[in-house]
Design a protein around this motif. Structure first.
Motif, PDB file in Angstrom:
ATOM      1  N   TRP A  43     -10.714   1.330 -19.051  1.00  0.00           N
ATOM      2  CA  TRP A  43     -11.434   0.999 -17.824  1.00  0.00           C
ATOM      3  C   TRP A  43     -12.698   1.813 -17.665  1.00  0.00           C
ATOM      4  O   TRP A  43     -13.702   1.325 -17.151  1.00  0.00           O
ATOM      5  N   VAL A  63      -9.399  12.877  -2.494  1.00  0.00           N
ATOM      6  CA  VAL A  63      -9.228  12.965  -1.050  1.00  0.00           C
ATOM      7  C   VAL A  63     -10.516  13.416  -0.360  1.00  0.00           C
ATOM      8  O   VAL A  63     -10.865  12.950   0.719  1.00  0.00           O
ATOM      9  N   ALA A 104      -1.535  10.877 -10.761  1.00  0.00           N
ATOM     10  CA  ALA A 104      -2.436   9.733 -10.979  1.00  0.00           C
ATOM     11  C   ALA A 104      -1.813   8.697 -11.916  1.00  0.00           C
ATOM     12  O   ALA A 104      -1.963   7.489 -11.699  1.00  0.00           O
ATOM     13  N   GLY A 105      -1.119   9.176 -12.933  1.00  0.00           N
ATOM     14  CA  GLY A 105      -0.538   8.266 -13.923  1.00  0.00           C
ATOM     15  C   GLY A 105       0.437   7.286 -13.288  1.00  0.00           C
ATOM     16  O   GLY A 105       0.486   6.109 -13.654  1.00  0.00           O
ATOM     17  N   LEU A 128      -2.768  12.007  -3.192  1.00  0.00           N
ATOM     18  CA  LEU A 128      -4.156  12.389  -3.443  1.00  0.00           C
ATOM     19  C   LEU A 128      -4.391  13.851  -3.086  1.00  0.00           C
ATOM     20  O   LEU A 128      -5.406  14.435  -3.455  1.00  0.00           O
ATOM     21  N   LEU A 146      -6.882   4.756  -7.232  1.00  0.00           N
ATOM     22  CA  LEU A 146      -6.309   3.671  -8.035  1.00  0.00           C
ATOM     23  C   LEU A 146      -5.454   4.204  -9.188  1.00  0.00           C
ATOM     24  O   LEU A 146      -4.726   3.451  -9.821  1.00  0.00           O
ATOM     25  N   GLY A 147      -5.585   5.491  -9.462  1.00  0.00           N
ATOM     26  CA  GLY A 147      -4.759   6.073 -10.533  1.00  0.00           C
ATOM     27  C   GLY A 147      -5.564   6.590 -11.711  1.00  0.00           C
ATOM     28  O   GLY A 147      -4.988   6.975 -12.725  1.00  0.00           O
ATOM     29  N   VAL A 153      -7.204   0.135 -14.547  1.00  0.00           N
ATOM     30  CA  VAL A 153      -6.851   1.554 -14.415  1.00  0.00           C
ATOM     31  C   VAL A 153      -5.379   1.761 -14.783  1.00  0.00           C
ATOM     32  O   VAL A 153      -5.009   2.774 -15.374  1.00  0.00           O
ATOM     33  N   ARG A 197       0.581   6.661  -9.965  1.00  0.00           N
ATOM     34  CA  ARG A 197      -0.004   6.045  -8.772  1.00  0.00           C
ATOM     35  C   ARG A 197      -0.460   4.608  -9.026  1.00  0.00           C
ATOM     36  O   ARG A 197      -0.283   3.725  -8.187  1.00  0.00           O
ATOM     37  N   ALA A 198      -1.047   4.400 -10.222  1.00  0.00           N
ATOM     38  CA  ALA A 198      -1.634   3.094 -10.526  1.00  0.00           C
ATOM     39  C   ALA A 198      -0.630   1.954 -10.372  1.00  0.00           C
ATOM     40  O   ALA A 198      -0.994   0.861  -9.927  1.00  0.00           O
TER      41      ALA A 198
END
Lengths: 411, 240
Positions: free
Chosen positions: A3, A405, B98-99, B80, A305-306, B130, B101-102
């Motif tokens: 991405w 954040v 984060a991994g 976050l 979004l990750g 993502v 979260r998507a």
């Protein structure tokens, strides 16, 4: 496609939109830097290449000279010819003489060549523009084109040539009459100095003009293209007899200082021009930093979004890389396009400024030479892309340090 | 379908409930969360031990005045930001990185946060990119979602060519793209007129109920808040 690479491409080249102003300026900066480097490097390399080629074409790869004259050239030629790697050997005698055509005098360099062997070493046939080398004998002469032009001489015309021997003979109350020779050809090497001030006669005629008897001033040697001229000179020196006391020097050794200056000049100009790329890289950095500030919320969104910090950093690094890549490609097109039209551009420039004659006189060439070493090209391309990518690292680092954040709190 | 009610401020272990024979999975659990920020040299305690749990398919609204800590709580729930003390668990796991979260989470923001260089379809697909997978299935799902939010004809329009309501619809579709377990919506109608805002809430609640996605909705709007299955109020860093 990851991405961050996809987004980097989309941010540089948005769908349905024009290229962003910042991106265009960054790419243009890199392109101009690369184009300037290519043109300058090629032209300077071209001058160097032409000069090297001319030295080899007019002197051979290796030249053998004795402390004085070489009285017995034939045994020496035989010895040198037997050295492995030697393709041809030709004797020569040279000196300044006075030439007169229709009451117009000139003082050219007279080159005495062995017509039977000279083409084994020096590609004279290639340089003959009018007439033929086959017609050169003891009663004929071949003039360089610009000398003929300045004298108003033409094929079939007669010139008289005398040498410093005339004065020597006068001291002894002897008369040495100038020799009358018929012009049977014109040659052009492409070097202003040689083309305006050289004449070719047979070796025998030169020996006569200088009173050399059977002696010659030296031997020019052609070696196989794959061999190193310095190594061959060493090999030839090992084969040379003690008498006459002679020494072989490669064209590289004979012109060491000149070649060093040429290389230094090219390197210095390249280093100076590298600053253009550095300035362009600051433009990339500034543009990407602006993007980071402008897109703070989007960076926050990508985190939400990750997307990881490393991926976000990669997105900006890739943009620096892509700007470098596209800028370099554009610069290569611009640079080589300019080089392809260099003579037309120069002609236009000299016409506008009335400087054509001065250019030929000072720079020795009637056309602008260009020669790009592959290593130089690779260095320019890789160097520019690396510098551009490095320029993206600081903005990328800034972007990766933005906490999602905090970025989102900008709302 | 009625959802199990859970005490918003009780520890998660106490709120795992059963309704008849159906057992609703605990999706989100925050326990005794504290958060303090430094404002100059002053320490500002924003959250004073908040606990909340949300089950599969449940919708919870959080209302409160500006500065009450709603957005801070939402950011902590989204992983976050990290709480000073207390825990946030997603499906019982402390991994809120984060991994994960998507795929686990979708977010909707007041300012939409669409990527201006991408069209509506590209923005929806960005969530899948993502998450690491974009194929024909994902493209079809993105198109279906855009059709579901009423933007089938506008999938190739850039955000600048869409109205505020349409942009938020794209953001809703993006939040749903990876079939998340949970959607966190932070004032999703804050920048919209009343009518458009109502339609966005309809859409969010409808789609979440339809796909059994848990929803946490932060809003100022009392009418919108009451439409959620459960409504809690936040005051001075505490849920009431």
């Amino acid at each position: 496609m990851p991405w961050y690479l996809y987004l980097a491409l989309k941010q540089l080249f948005p769908t349905g939109k024009r290229l962003s102003f910042f991106t265009a300026i960054s790419i243009l900066g890199v392109a101009l830097g690369v184009a300037t480097l290519i043109v300058t490097n090629s032209v300077m390399g071209g001058f160097g290449y032409e000069i090297r080629r001319m030295i080899i074409d007019t002197q051979g790869d290796v030249q053998i000279r004795a402390r004085g004259l070489i009285d017995q050239a034939e045994p020496l030629i035989e010895t040198v010819s037997k050295v492995p790697g030697v393709l041809g050997v030709t004797p020569f005698a040279e000196g300044v003489g006075m030439l007169e055509y229709g009451r117009k005098p000139a003082f050219p360099i007279i080159q005495g060549v062995d017509v039977n062997r000279v083409n084994d070493v020096i590609p004279l046939n290639r340089f003959i523009r009018v007439g033929s080398l086959d017609e050169l004998d003891d009663d004929t002469v071949i003039l360089s084109t610009q000398l003929a032009y300045s004298l108003g001489a033409h094929l079939g015309g007669k010139v008289t040539i005398s040498s410093p021997l005339l004065i020597e003979r006068l001291k002894n109350d002897e008369v040495f009459l100038p020799r009358e020779l018929t012009i049977v050809g014109l040659f052009e090497i492409g070097h202003q100095q040689l083309d305006s001030n050289t004449v070719l006669v047979t070796l025998r005629r030169m020996q006569d003009l200088y009173g050399l008897g059977d002696a010659v001033h030296g031997l020019n040697v052609r070696i196989s293209e794959k061999l190193d001229a310095d190594q061959m000179a060493t090999r030839i020196n090992a084969a040379l007899p003690d008498e006459p006391e002679s020494r072989a020097r490669s064209w590289l050794e004979a012109n060491t200082e000149f070649l060093f200056v040429l290389q230094m000049e090219k390197n210095l100009v390249s280093i100076l021009l590298l600053f253009i790329i550095l300035v362009a890289s600051f433009s990339i950095m500034s543009s990407l930093l602006t993007t980071v500030v402008r897109k703070t919320r989007e960076i926050g969104l990508l985190g939400a979004l990750g997307g990881s910090s490393r991926q976000i950093a990669a997105c900006f690094c890739v943009q620096g890389f892509l700007i470098g890549l596209i800028g370099t490609a554009t610069g290569l097109c611009l640079g080589f396009g300019f080089l392809a039209l260099r003579n037309e551009i120069l002609l236009l420039f000299t016409k506008l400024t009335g400087s054509q004659e001065a250019l030929e006189r000072f720079y020795q060439f009637s056309n602008v030479p260009a020669h790009m070493e592959r290593a130089d090209l690779v260095l320019i391309v890789v160097g520019t892309i690396v510098i551009s990518t490095l320029a993206g690292i600081f903005p990328a680092w800034r972007a990766s340090r933005l906490k999602p954040v905090e970025a989102l709190r900008n709302e | 379908m009625s959802k199990p009610s859970s005490a918003g401020f009780q520890p998660a272990s106490e709120v795992e409930q059963q309704a008849g024979s159906l057992r609703y999975r605990l999706i989100l659990e925050a326990s005794d969360v504290h958060k303090t920020y430094l404002s100059g040299e002053r320490r500002l305690e924003v959250l004073h031990g908040v606990s909340i749990s949300v089950h599969e398919g449940e919708s919870v609204s959080i209302r409160g005045e500006s500065g009450s800590g709603k957005s801070t709580l939402l950011h902590l729930l989204a992983g976050l930001d990290a709480p000073d003390t207390g825990t946030v668990k997603w499906e019982g796991s402390l991994d809120t990185g984060a991994g994960r979260r998507a795929r686990f989470l979708g977010m909707v923001f007041q300012s939409f946060y669409l990527i201006p260089e991408l069209d509506a379809l590209g923005n929806v697909l960005m969530a899948a990119r993502v998450a690491g997978k974009v194929g024909a299935t994902e493209k079809q799902r993105a198109k279906d979602l855009l059709a579901r939010v009423g933007l089938a004809e506008r999938e190739h329009h850039l955000p600048s060519q869409l109205s505020g309501g349409e942009r938020q619809r794209v953001a809703v579709a993006r939040a749903l793209m990876n079939s998340p377990r949970l959607i966190l919506a932070d004032e999703p109608t804050g920048n919209l007129d009343e009518k458009t805002g109502d339609s966005i809430i309809d859409l969010l609640l409808g789609l979440c109920a339809e796909q059994q996605i848990a929803l946490v909705l932060v809003t100022h709007n009392a009418a919108h808040a009451t439409r959620a299955g459960r409504s809690v109020f936040m005051r001075d860093g505490l849920l009431q």
